[in-house]
Write an enzyme that holds these catalytic residues in place. Structure first.
Site, PDB file in Angstrom:
ATOM      1  N   CYS A 146       1.169 -11.630   6.463  1.00 46.49           N
ATOM      2  CA  CYS A 146       0.608 -10.491   7.952  1.00 46.49           C
ATOM      3  C   CYS A 146       0.780 -10.309   8.850  1.00 46.49           C
ATOM      4  CB  CYS A 146      -0.889 -10.551   7.178  1.00 46.49           C
ATOM      5  SG  CYS A 146      -0.282 -10.042   4.755  1.00 46.49           S
ATOM      6  N   SER A 167       0.945  -6.020   8.185  1.00 46.33           N
ATOM      7  CA  SER A 167      -0.519  -5.396   6.552  1.00 46.33           C
ATOM      8  C   SER A 167      -1.031  -5.751   7.601  1.00 46.33           C
ATOM      9  CB  SER A 167       0.075  -5.930   5.508  1.00 46.33           C
ATOM     10  OG  SER A 167      -0.643  -5.769   4.549  1.00 46.33           O
ATOM     11  N   ASP A 169      -5.478  -6.161   6.601  1.00 45.82           N
ATOM     12  CA  ASP A 169      -7.255  -5.788   5.767  1.00 45.82           C
ATOM     13  C   ASP A 169      -8.033  -5.529   6.904  1.00 45.82           C
ATOM     14  OD1 ASP A 169      -9.049  -6.387   4.852  1.00 45.82           O
ATOM     15  OD2 ASP A 169      -8.996  -7.870   3.053  1.00 45.82           O
ATOM     16  N   ASN A 177      -7.906 -12.335  12.223  1.00 46.72           N
ATOM     17  CA  ASN A 177      -6.952 -11.932  13.299  1.00 46.72           C
ATOM     18  C   ASN A 177      -6.740 -12.590  14.905  1.00 46.72           C
ATOM     19  OD1 ASN A 177      -5.580 -10.152  10.604  1.00 46.72           O
ATOM     20  ND2 ASN A 177      -5.047 -12.212   9.826  1.00 46.72           N
ATOM     21  N   ALA A 263      -8.809  -8.914  -2.139  1.00 46.43           N
ATOM     22  CA  ALA A 263      -8.098  -8.208  -2.617  1.00 46.43           C
ATOM     23  C   ALA A 263      -7.168  -9.433  -2.849  1.00 46.43           C
ATOM     24  CB  ALA A 263      -7.111  -6.713  -2.501  1.00 46.43           C
TER      25      ALA A 263
END
EC number: 2.1.1.45
Length: 264
Positions: A146, A167, A169, A177, A263
């Site tokens: 990601c 990507s 979240d 991150n 998820a």
């Protein structure tokens, strides 16, 4: 961290409903950037408690080139459990790409060691880059990267870093991150005798999962508090010799944690 809350609000107000790989559903925007001056404090979200211990252990695990969750399990970090196989393996994910990218001629390229050398020997280079997006090995990874690509930049004796995250979240992943890469910038700066500059985060598909909407509204109702300060208690011989106990976070006074499903 007001800009993080501003991003959450933007996704809620402007996001497009989209299907996704996990089947959960998202509100998504494409293309967003935030800049954090690391001299203003350590960018750890304060509107909910973040599990800093997991962030530190995960980064040390990446830096070691590890792709098996055994080290994480030994340190009570469960963030990769859902993706590991029965042996705890994740395939050639971040650690392998950062430390042992496979070249066509059979060489293993240690991208992080190369970055340290570049920062010391040629800090004005525009090629101080690490990539985890190895197209030839994506199908072997438990989860495609990601946070895929990052670049370092030196100006006026300060080290900055920009990350491209393909990507994101926003509710669960992004606070991790931001803190992880901010920590890496501090470590890299210490090793190269530089001050810290900015961490620039750039997001591609930037989304809130449909089962995180209520939690997002709760977080947006809270006022951000003062950022904490990162203290690195010693200077190891190399970037790869840091230990968990080398780091202290002073003045972290967050709001209570907010639980949300992952998820997968």
């Amino acid at each position: 961290m007001k800009q993080y809350l501003d991003l959450m609000k933007k996704v809620l107000e402007e996001g497009t409903p989209k299907a996704d790989r996990t089947g959960t559903g998202t509100l998504s925007i494409f293309g967003h950037q935030m800049r954090f001056n690391l001299q203003d404090g350590f960018p750890l979200v304060t509107t909910k408690r973040c599990h800093l211990r997991s962030i530190i252990h995960e980064l040390l695990w990446f830096l070691n080139g590890d792709t098996n969750i055994a080290y994480l399990k030994e340190n009570n970090v469960s963030i990769w459990d859902e993706w590991a196989d029965e042996n705890g393996d994740l395939g050639p994910i971040y650690g392998k790409q950062w430390r042992a990218w496979g070249a066509a001629d059979g060489r293993k390229i240690d991208q992080l060691s190369n970055v340290v050398n570049q920062l010391k020997q040629d800090p004005d280079s525009r090629r101080i880059i690490v990539s985890a997006w190895n197209v030839g090995e994506l199908d072997q990874m438990a989860l495609a990267p990601c946070h895929a690509f990052f670049q370092f930049y030196v100006a006026d004796g300060k080290l900055s870093c920009q990350l491209y995250q393909r990507s994101c979240d926003v509710f669960l992943g992004l606070p991790f991150n931001i803190a992880s890469y901010a920590l890496l910038v501090h470590m890299m700066a210490q090793q190269c005798d530089l001050a810290v500059g900015d961490f620039v985060w750039t997001g591609g598909d930037t989304h809130l999962y449909s089962n995180h909407i209520d939690q997002t509204h709760l977080q947006l109702s809270r006022e951000p508090r003062a950022l904490p300060k990162l203290v690195i208690k010693r200077k190891p011989d190399s970037l790869f010799d840091y230990h968990f106990d080398d780091f202290d976070i002073e003045g972290y006074d967050p709001h209570p944690g907010i639980k949300a499903p992952i998820a997968i």
